[in-house]
Design a protein around this motif. Structure first.
Motif, PDB file in Angstrom:
ATOM      1  N   UNK A  80      15.927  19.407   0.092  1.00 43.71           N
ATOM      2  CA  UNK A  80      15.299  18.924  -1.147  1.00 43.71           C
ATOM      3  C   UNK A  80      15.960  19.544  -2.374  1.00 43.71           C
ATOM      4  N   UNK A  81      15.793  18.861  -3.512  1.00 48.47           N
ATOM      5  CA  UNK A  81      16.463  19.278  -4.741  1.00 48.47           C
ATOM      6  C   UNK A  81      16.111  20.705  -5.142  1.00 48.47           C
ATOM      7  N   UNK A  82      14.819  21.039  -5.076  1.00 50.00           N
ATOM      8  CA  UNK A  82      14.410  22.353  -5.578  1.00 50.00           C
ATOM      9  C   UNK A  82      15.056  23.464  -4.762  1.00 50.00           C
TER      10      UNK A  82
ATOM     11  N   UNK B  36      18.771  23.579  -5.666  1.00 51.37           N
ATOM     12  CA  UNK B  36      19.039  24.126  -7.014  1.00 51.37           C
ATOM     13  C   UNK B  36      18.791  25.638  -7.042  1.00 51.37           C
ATOM     14  N   UNK B  37      17.777  26.058  -6.308  1.00 53.00           N
ATOM     15  CA  UNK B  37      17.478  27.496  -6.274  1.00 53.00           C
ATOM     16  C   UNK B  37      18.558  28.303  -5.551  1.00 53.00           C
TER      17      UNK B  37
ATOM     18  N   UNK C  84      26.197  21.146  -9.822  1.00 53.15           N
ATOM     19  CA  UNK C  84      27.213  20.505  -8.977  1.00 53.15           C
ATOM     20  C   UNK C  84      27.653  21.395  -7.827  1.00 53.15           C
ATOM     21  N   UNK C  85      27.467  22.712  -7.972  1.00 56.56           N
ATOM     22  CA  UNK C  85      27.894  23.626  -6.908  1.00 56.56           C
ATOM     23  C   UNK C  85      26.782  23.917  -5.901  1.00 56.56           C
ATOM     24  N   UNK C  86      25.689  23.181  -5.989  1.00 57.12           N
ATOM     25  CA  UNK C  86      24.564  23.460  -5.070  1.00 57.12           C
ATOM     26  C   UNK C  86      24.965  23.184  -3.627  1.00 57.12           C
ATOM     27  N   UNK C  87      24.413  23.963  -2.692  1.00 55.60           N
ATOM     28  CA  UNK C  87      24.701  23.700  -1.277  1.00 55.60           C
ATOM     29  C   UNK C  87      24.056  22.374  -0.861  1.00 55.60           C
TER      30      UNK C  87
END
Lengths: 545, 545
Positions: free
Chosen positions: B86-88, B91-92, B111-114
């Motif tokens: 999920x996005x949250x 982002x975390x 953009x660098x989120x896993x």
């Protein structure tokens, strides 16, 4: 001048004289076995019978296999006079100074001697030698003081390649001294006494004093993770290393830009303990301290080894380590080997307890504060003061053990040591298991061993154990000792100790290295060796295969 | 309860609350920028203008690329609920907590989120995840507290492979505690406050308190060679590590059998600072100490930074390091950032000198002896007592800097830090060169930087330097900072410092790693990585390419 200064001064003189080829130190520094020691051993069932070394002329030495082109190429790097293939040079660089090494030498067996001895003058010449060795398919065994007791100086088998001992004796300079940062550059070939003499000219000391101090070298200390008798005050040698310069077959390498760093793994710790298998350490930048204004030693009697061990734990946990601290177990106390200048140990019948030496170095106030705080802990724990004179006994004999071993071997009596370390909780079990393994194995061979132990390096989380074994030689002393050492090392592994606290791996401990650092650890060391020594010219068989 | 206990207690509460996704700590712990700080900055030509982070819903996040088979295989190891896409969650786990990381996040760039976040329960599950990752060609980024400030948590480029953040939060157990040996097993995912709370139940403390303490983890401390604010008393984290348990793509590995060993190189030192590139640290055996009976802080004013530096050198050389010791330079003193609870620093006009905080922890006698000995040195060297209340100022604000940074960023003001260390002799040149490089580069970009510095980690042979830069954001804060950091790091290399004292290499310092450890050092790290991570799944681009 304090007694330590005198001892250092005496050692400095000794080191000027060349050691006997069959043992430790110059001939004139040897004494015959004291009658009291002879009597004590006889009472223990270990009779003396003269066993002198063979004459030098009778030593059996294979012909040098150094090919002429290799010899010429080496001479082009280091000069003609520094490539020696004569018998004396080769015999003097044959193996190290373990008791089994000496037994072979004394019996005239120099089969493991190198084919040549070369002495480069500096880092660049070491690099040049490694280039020649790579091209000419030579094996290179880095050689400092030649004091290894774990087979660190001889390839395990005589293979096809010629072996050259790379003697670092000429790398003996004190480089840059930075008193404000408390650092100094020391050549790898500097022996302990000479290094201290050079630093003393600047009012500084290294403070690293292992028993091998008279002959062992700075490079050897680093390559083997040496620990000195004053480790409580000055730290292990690895803690004294700030920087390293190394010559590898693939080029020079320098490490150590700051007192501490988070720039990835600390690669100095990969060279410390590398035992000549990854490269030749040519210079070490060490931490130095001002010469201590005061040195003092005193001795104590503690009720028993278990009580003494607990007391040392209290000291270490309370950040109260003496500069020198050495607790003998009951057997070592009775045998008197804790006080080699007084044979037979404490007499007086009844419970003699355990002998403990504490020593302090520093300025007046630091020595007084620390010795008072330590004394309070010891007295509260049941220790009894034996006084400063008894402490001096140990101090004056601190470098005598290898001479005593020679005197024992002269009388056909075997003496050898091994060491380990463990966490405080593991220590009692480790002590019992190793002692039992040594005693059982040697007794089974009919050798009536005396197994003694002391603790001499304290840490917040644990301590070292140093065992000395004295027994008759029997028919096969080398085989008997190998069996005993193997049983002891198995016991170390089983009871949670390290296979070596300060003697290094060499060839002798290698079978247990995977138990110590895991299969992955051995694989990592192999990968590092392949990277730095792709042709496998450096000390093959030592540390990693 | 001492003030430190209160601070720890408060931090413990804070850590229960989740951090804001765009900055540091929970929202309710944030204060707006104090008016006095705003005025001070305006006077320095750094005007405030509101710049709040974008709403979470506006964050730009690429779709997760985790293939379904990989997702199923991971779920089979850790359970369905512990594989989050999920996005949250993503982002975390996007990047770390450098200011450039935060600027990107606040602007809505994730953009660098896993592609996924997985949370294994234990060592075996970590091994299982690594097996799946190898088979499924995934990239694994080990994730502790997410507090890296050197780009240690994101692959430098978004390549073909899906990236999973391996969050170690569930490895949060206190294992075996051995009070006699002074050791304890800590799960890698334990945060500072929780680790201390668990140890406190046994009357013990780790004593490792970096500024990131509220969120950083035990595994992260080890992987980055962290150093805490109390390093003078407790040591760097690498000095507190007794043993390590690691999960690598080729299997599990345990190290640390004794307090000290000569069994070859110390391979623990190869894992300390390995930044997730060699394996995933799952457990650390640490040295622990009894909870201190007493903690005390006081503050001093010394005439100038050079004098203060010399005084700290005297303390370190005389083995008189306070538990905490922090000397601000003139600029940091004036700016008051050394006392974040009092904005604007010391007033009163004229020469304010330099602010110095000293702190002590231990039993009553040790604290009294040490603080008296330190005070004697400081007073003799021209330092003036500011008293205990001023010391408490620092103590109460010790974890506030990242909150203050958030408040500055909210007002369009850039704040970032960098750090180095050097030998005492090199320190003045290092200080001047780095300060000049930062000032010149940022001034050239028209950003009117305030460059502050403090010394906070002392060694016998040298010390650390910690720089804080505050300036306007300008048009391209990330580009401007990159240029300034590059110039500063070039200056570090040129003047003999280390490229990082306690922040690690990550991706940011990698271009200078060869200058730090040599080409051979980089080759050795690559060889170790090939051995332990042959498929290159672990944290690619971090530490080594």
């Amino acid at each position: 001048m304090t007694s330590t200064d005198e001892a250092h001064e005496k050692a400095r003189e000794i080191v000027l004289a060349e050691s006997v080829w069959w043992g430790w130190g110059p001939a004139e520094a040897h004494d015959p076995l004291p009658d009291s020691t002879r009597l004590l051993l006889a009472r223990l069932g270990i009779p003396a019978r003269p066993r002198p070394p063979v004459p030098l002329a009778e030593v059996r030495l294979p012909a040098s296999r150094l090919p002429d082109p290799a010899r010429a190429a080496l001479a082009a790097v280091v000069g003609d006079g520094e490539v020696r293939v004569d018998d004396v040079a080769r015999i003097r660089h044959c193996r190290g100074r373990s008791t089994t090494d000496l037994l072979r030498l004394r019996a005239g067996d120099a089969s493991a001697a190198p084919d040549a001895v070369i002495r480069p003058a500096d880092h660049d010449e070491v690099l040049g030698v490694l280039r020649v060795a790579t091209r000419e398919h030579l094996v290179v065994v880095p050689f400092g003081g030649g004091t290894s007791v774990v087979g660190g100086l001889a390839p395990p088998e005589r293979g096809d390649r010629a072996v050259v001992a790379l003697d670092l004796a000429r790398l003996d300079r004190l480089g840059r001294v930075d008193p404000d940062s408390g650092t100094a550059e020391l050549g790898a070939g500097l022996r302990g006494p000479r290094a201290e003499a050079l630093l003393a000219e600047h009012g500084l000391t290294l403070g690293h004093v292992p028993q091998s101090w008279e002959y062992a070298t700075i490079g050897g200390y680093a390559a083997t993770r040496s620990s000195g008798q004053a480790s409580g005050g000055y730290g292990r040698f690895d803690e004294l290393v700030v920087g390293l310069r190394v010559a590898t077959p693939v080029g020079g390498w320098e490490l150590g830009r700051a007192p501490a760093s988070a720039a990835g793994p600390d690669l100095r710790e990969l060279l410390l303990g590398s035992e000549g298998a990854f490269g030749v350490i040519t210079q070490v930048v060490v931490r130095v301290r001002p010469l201590p204004a005061r040195r003092g030693y005193e001795a104590w009697s503690v009720p028993d080894f278990a009580t003494g061990t607990r007391l040392l734990r209290s000291l270490a946990a309370g950040d109260l380590r003496p500069t020198v601290c050495r607790l003998s177990d009951e057997t070592e106390t009775v045998a008197g080997l804790a006080r080699p200048t007084r044979s037979g140990g404490e007499r007086g019948g009844g419970a003699v307890g355990c002998y403990l030496v504490t020593g302090y170095e520093g300025d007046d106030r630091a020595v007084e504060q620390r010795s008072a705080a330590v004394a309070a802990v010891l007295l509260a724990g049941g220790a009894r003061r034996l006084g400063a004179a008894a402490g001096q006994d140990w101090e004056q004999g601190r470098f005598r053990a290898p001479y005593l071993r020679d005197a024992l071997l002269d009388q056909g009596i075997f003496a050898e040591t091994l060491e380990t370390a463990g966490f405080w909780t593991a220590l009692p079990g480790l002590y019992a298991a190793v002692r039992d393994a040594l005693t059982t194995t040697l007794a089974a061979a009919g050798l009536a061993p005396v197994v003694m132990c002391h603790i001499s390096h304290l840490y917040a989380t644990g301590a070292s154990l140093y065992f000395t074994v004295v027994c008759g030689e029997g028919d096969d002393p080398i085989g008997s000792w190998r069996a005993a050492k193997a049983a002891a090392t198995d016991a170390v592994v089983a009871t949670g100790g390290t296979i070596t606290h300060h003697h290094a791996v060499g060839t002798e401990h290698r079978p247990w290295l995977d138990a110590e650092i895991g299969d992955l650890g051995v694989e990592v060391l192999r990968a590092v060796k392949r990277t730095l020594d792709p042709a496998g010219i450096l000390n093959p068989g030592v540390l990693v295969a």
